[in-house]
Write a protein that holds these residues in place. Sequence first.
Motif, PDB file in Angstrom:
ATOM      1  N   PHE B 128     -95.644  53.687 -53.858  1.00 15.48           N
ATOM      2  CA  PHE B 128     -95.209  54.622 -54.890  1.00 15.48           C
ATOM      3  C   PHE B 128     -94.902  55.995 -54.286  1.00 15.48           C
ATOM      4  O   PHE B 128     -95.612  56.466 -53.397  1.00 15.48           O
ATOM      5  CB  PHE B 128     -96.311  54.803 -55.937  1.00 15.48           C
ATOM      6  CG  PHE B 128     -96.562  53.580 -56.761  1.00 15.48           C
ATOM      7  CD1 PHE B 128     -95.589  53.094 -57.629  1.00 15.48           C
ATOM      8  CD2 PHE B 128     -97.777  52.909 -56.682  1.00 15.48           C
ATOM      9  CE1 PHE B 128     -95.826  51.972 -58.402  1.00 15.48           C
ATOM     10  CE2 PHE B 128     -98.016  51.779 -57.457  1.00 15.48           C
ATOM     11  CZ  PHE B 128     -97.031  51.310 -58.319  1.00 15.48           C
ATOM     12  N   VAL B 129     -93.852  56.623 -54.785  1.00 18.17           N
ATOM     13  CA  VAL B 129     -93.601  58.036 -54.482  1.00 18.17           C
ATOM     14  C   VAL B 129     -93.356  58.743 -55.812  1.00 18.17           C
ATOM     15  O   VAL B 129     -93.245  58.097 -56.863  1.00 18.17           O
ATOM     16  CB  VAL B 129     -92.387  58.230 -53.541  1.00 18.17           C
ATOM     17  CG1 VAL B 129     -92.656  57.663 -52.170  1.00 18.17           C
ATOM     18  CG2 VAL B 129     -91.133  57.622 -54.146  1.00 18.17           C
ATOM     19  N   HIS B 130     -93.253  60.063 -55.739  1.00 22.90           N
ATOM     20  CA  HIS B 130     -92.974  60.836 -56.953  1.00 22.90           C
ATOM     21  C   HIS B 130     -91.607  60.455 -57.504  1.00 22.90           C
ATOM     22  O   HIS B 130     -90.706  60.102 -56.756  1.00 22.90           O
ATOM     23  CB  HIS B 130     -93.025  62.328 -56.610  1.00 22.90           C
ATOM     24  CG  HIS B 130     -93.010  63.223 -57.796  1.00 22.90           C
ATOM     25  ND1 HIS B 130     -91.869  63.745 -58.320  1.00 22.90           N
ATOM     26  CD2 HIS B 130     -94.028  63.659 -58.582  1.00 22.90           C
ATOM     27  CE1 HIS B 130     -92.168  64.495 -59.375  1.00 22.90           C
ATOM     28  NE2 HIS B 130     -93.484  64.448 -59.555  1.00 22.90           N
ATOM     29  N   LYS B 131     -91.462  60.560 -58.798  1.00 22.50           N
ATOM     30  CA  LYS B 131     -90.216  60.070 -59.407  1.00 22.50           C
ATOM     31  C   LYS B 131     -88.988  60.880 -58.982  1.00 22.50           C
ATOM     32  O   LYS B 131     -87.866  60.386 -59.056  1.00 22.50           O
ATOM     33  CB  LYS B 131     -90.328  60.020 -60.933  1.00 22.50           C
ATOM     34  CG  LYS B 131     -90.503  61.362 -61.617  1.00 22.50           C
ATOM     35  CD  LYS B 131     -90.555  61.134 -63.116  1.00 22.50           C
ATOM     36  CE  LYS B 131     -90.547  62.405 -63.932  1.00 22.50           C
ATOM     37  NZ  LYS B 131     -91.427  63.474 -63.504  1.00 22.50           N
ATOM     38  N   LEU B 214    -102.227  60.684 -58.987  1.00 26.02           N
ATOM     39  CA  LEU B 214    -102.024  61.799 -58.054  1.00 26.02           C
ATOM     40  C   LEU B 214    -100.588  61.821 -57.547  1.00 26.02           C
ATOM     41  O   LEU B 214     -99.982  62.888 -57.435  1.00 26.02           O
ATOM     42  CB  LEU B 214    -103.019  61.700 -56.888  1.00 26.02           C
ATOM     43  CG  LEU B 214    -102.950  62.852 -55.889  1.00 26.02           C
ATOM     44  CD1 LEU B 214    -103.290  64.166 -56.562  1.00 26.02           C
ATOM     45  CD2 LEU B 214    -103.885  62.615 -54.719  1.00 26.02           C
ATOM     46  N   VAL B 215    -100.030  60.650 -57.232  1.00 20.80           N
ATOM     47  CA  VAL B 215     -98.652  60.598 -56.738  1.00 20.80           C
ATOM     48  C   VAL B 215     -97.702  61.116 -57.814  1.00 20.80           C
ATOM     49  O   VAL B 215     -96.757  61.839 -57.525  1.00 20.80           O
ATOM     50  CB  VAL B 215     -98.285  59.160 -56.299  1.00 20.80           C
ATOM     51  CG1 VAL B 215     -96.793  59.058 -56.002  1.00 20.80           C
ATOM     52  CG2 VAL B 215     -99.080  58.750 -55.078  1.00 20.80           C
ATOM     53  N   SER B 216     -97.995  60.779 -59.064  1.00 14.89           N
ATOM     54  CA  SER B 216     -97.103  61.213 -60.136  1.00 14.89           C
ATOM     55  C   SER B 216     -97.131  62.735 -60.313  1.00 14.89           C
ATOM     56  O   SER B 216     -96.210  63.314 -60.844  1.00 14.89           O
ATOM     57  CB  SER B 216     -97.476  60.526 -61.449  1.00 14.89           C
ATOM     58  OG  SER B 216     -98.645  61.105 -61.981  1.00 14.89           O
ATOM     59  N   ARG B 217     -98.190  63.388 -59.837  1.00 16.45           N
ATOM     60  CA  ARG B 217     -98.288  64.842 -59.966  1.00 16.45           C
ATOM     61  C   ARG B 217     -97.876  65.579 -58.702  1.00 16.45           C
ATOM     62  O   ARG B 217     -97.837  66.805 -58.695  1.00 16.45           O
ATOM     63  CB  ARG B 217     -99.747  65.233 -60.264  1.00 16.45           C
ATOM     64  CG  ARG B 217    -100.177  64.941 -61.667  1.00 16.45           C
ATOM     65  CD  ARG B 217    -101.687  65.130 -61.743  1.00 16.45           C
ATOM     66  NE  ARG B 217    -102.193  64.860 -63.075  1.00 16.45           N
ATOM     67  CZ  ARG B 217    -102.218  65.759 -64.039  1.00 16.45           C
ATOM     68  NH1 ARG B 217    -101.767  66.960 -63.830  1.00 16.45           N
ATOM     69  NH2 ARG B 217    -102.706  65.434 -65.224  1.00 16.45           N
ATOM     70  N   THR B 218     -97.681  64.861 -57.610  1.00 13.77           N
ATOM     71  CA  THR B 218     -97.472  65.519 -56.324  1.00 13.77           C
ATOM     72  C   THR B 218     -96.128  65.109 -55.733  1.00 13.77           C
ATOM     73  O   THR B 218     -95.991  63.982 -55.265  1.00 13.77           O
ATOM     74  CB  THR B 218     -98.624  65.137 -55.362  1.00 13.77           C
ATOM     75  OG1 THR B 218     -99.858  65.308 -56.044  1.00 13.77           O
ATOM     76  CG2 THR B 218     -98.598  65.981 -54.121  1.00 13.77           C
ATOM     77  N   PRO B 232     -94.255  55.144 -65.678  1.00 17.48           N
ATOM     78  CA  PRO B 232     -92.898  55.696 -65.626  1.00 17.48           C
ATOM     79  C   PRO B 232     -92.802  56.960 -64.779  1.00 17.48           C
ATOM     80  O   PRO B 232     -91.714  57.381 -64.416  1.00 17.48           O
ATOM     81  CB  PRO B 232     -92.586  56.013 -67.094  1.00 17.48           C
ATOM     82  CG  PRO B 232     -93.584  55.267 -67.884  1.00 17.48           C
ATOM     83  CD  PRO B 232     -94.787  55.090 -67.043  1.00 17.48           C
ATOM     84  N   ASN B 233     -93.946  57.587 -64.454  1.00 17.71           N
ATOM     85  CA  ASN B 233     -93.896  58.851 -63.715  1.00 17.71           C
ATOM     86  C   ASN B 233     -93.849  58.694 -62.208  1.00 17.71           C
ATOM     87  O   ASN B 233     -93.838  59.681 -61.489  1.00 17.71           O
ATOM     88  CB  ASN B 233     -95.102  59.712 -64.076  1.00 17.71           C
ATOM     89  CG  ASN B 233     -95.095  60.085 -65.530  1.00 17.71           C
ATOM     90  OD1 ASN B 233     -94.036  60.343 -66.091  1.00 17.71           O
ATOM     91  ND2 ASN B 233     -96.262  60.076 -66.147  1.00 17.71           N
TER      92      ASN B 233
END
Lengths: 305, 309
Positions: B128-131, B214-218, B232-233
């Motif tokens: 996963f990475v940030h969207k 955390l990934v979704s916020r960073t 979805p994020n």
Amino acid sequence: MSVPPASPARQTRSALALWGERAVELLIRLSGVSAVLFVFGIFLFVFIEGAPLITDLDWSKAIFSPDWYPTSRENVRYGVGAMIIGTLSVTGLAMVIAVPFGLGAAFFVSEFCSGTLRETLKVVIELLAAIPSIVWGFIGLSVVNHLIQRFLPAPVGLNLLNAALLLALMSVPIIVSIGEDALKAVPDSYREAALALGATRWQIAWRVLLPAARNGLLAAVLLGVGRAIGETMAVLMATGHAVNIPTSLFDPIRTLTATIAAELGETAVGSPHYRMLFLIGLMLFTITFAVNLLADLAVRGVRRQ
Amino acid sequence: MNRPSPTLRHSAAPWAALTCAVALLTAGCSRPGPGASVKPEVIQNIGSDTMVNLAQAWAETYQGIAPDVSVEVSGGGSGLGIAALMNGTADIANSSRHIEPSEEAKIVERTGVKPREFLVGFDALSIFVHKDNPITEISMEELHDIYAEDSALDRWSQLGVTNIPNARTDRIIRVSRQNNSGTYHYFRDTVCGKKTDFKLGSLDMNGSKDVVELVSRTPGAIGYSGLGYRTPNVKMIPVSPRKGARAVLPSIATTLDKSYPISRPMFMYTPSEPPPHVQRFLEWVLSPAGQKIVEETGYIPMPPPEAQP
């Protein structure tokens, strides 16, 4: 023990009352001694669980190396250097934030306000102390994390600053209430004498109360330090839990306490990893002991002058 | 089963509804009435955090199928589950890895019999990475160089990724798991190699969900977690087994044909002779109804019997 029925011969106490008194006396003495017993008991327990590893461990590596690989397949390393630095840096930064605020608040509550405001402030500050640390951790994870990301040039919101802010907020109430007690303990005659000499309130606070209450204020700060070093849940959630020697305020770190909390639950009882976690506990013990000893010495030193 | 008379059942209905409401809070409940008065048999199901969502879904649905059996699910990690099986506190241990020979030996030593293994599905570890991250694919070598000790890849620009909005750093922020989680071990063995450790300095989260959160916020972060934890994020990126090879997204098809390189089996372990109610539960888990839940919760079900070699 039941109170003996009031009898005409009240002066000559019955055997029951005498024994009752002795029993109560013994009970009180026991509760006094028990504190010591508990401390030693806990120390002994932690020591025994960790002891088998003490001789097998390369201590210079364990303390100074940042390599923490307790579950490695090939090359198990138990270096806690980065975590010691993490613990000290987050505690230090927390104190840089908390001490001015805490002592300032103590002075304000004790010297510069009165009546309803003072009572309200005291209640609110005590309320702050009653918030469980997991709630602080949650605030760090969701609120502070977001704020740091939004308003500061931080690549990741879970970092040294985040945890230090939480720890500061957690130790401020302790510093305030102990500090306020210390200021209250300064006899009013000091204040009256200063006033009579024409000192302003600021001069009284700075030149009279601060030196007079120095021991108590120092104790307040050190209790705050103790709170910050021992805190676990909030720092586990807010530091980012990364084995990393911080070079900026925005670097994620890991503390000794959080490591124990995160790893002990799934470690096989009696394994070297398990024992190492207990040795980390022993290190924490040593650090807090050193802080308390320093506090004691400082207070004594101040007293002698 | 101890069936109450119709009149009694009628008068007991509000109570049954109340019991149901209470049960719903804890484990879920879909059929009130006759079963409510029977003391349910309990199956303790402990283990892998990766499987906890799935196990919970199984437990809730199974409550409707067999109200006299209550499945209590808790996580904590594969190692914890197997340890609980060893101590006899678990009836079924969930594990997202094979049982270690040393663990098996300990169980044999304690109980005298070998544990029994049930393959119940697969999990694909997604990257996963940030969207907002523009990266389109990643190879296993690149993942190795990002995560493995003594590898120099630590900047997004080295991967040709620039201009991640709001990242504020070129540094790759590695998100990982605590060092005794089954996911950590599996990712390390698969991506870094069996003899290599992780690079220090990753943010080690205590749960699969926390990694995604955390990934979704960073913006500058990369992390690995179970396919079922996708939100979805975050952006799930295709992984190629070799640089230059075709990158594939984790899915049922790519897991079953083994073209997705980071997928693993999920196991349930029981004592060698599980009691009948545990046996029945496991049979249901492996039935089409149970396997449908695997798919619904985002994991990879077992291939249908005719497709098995």
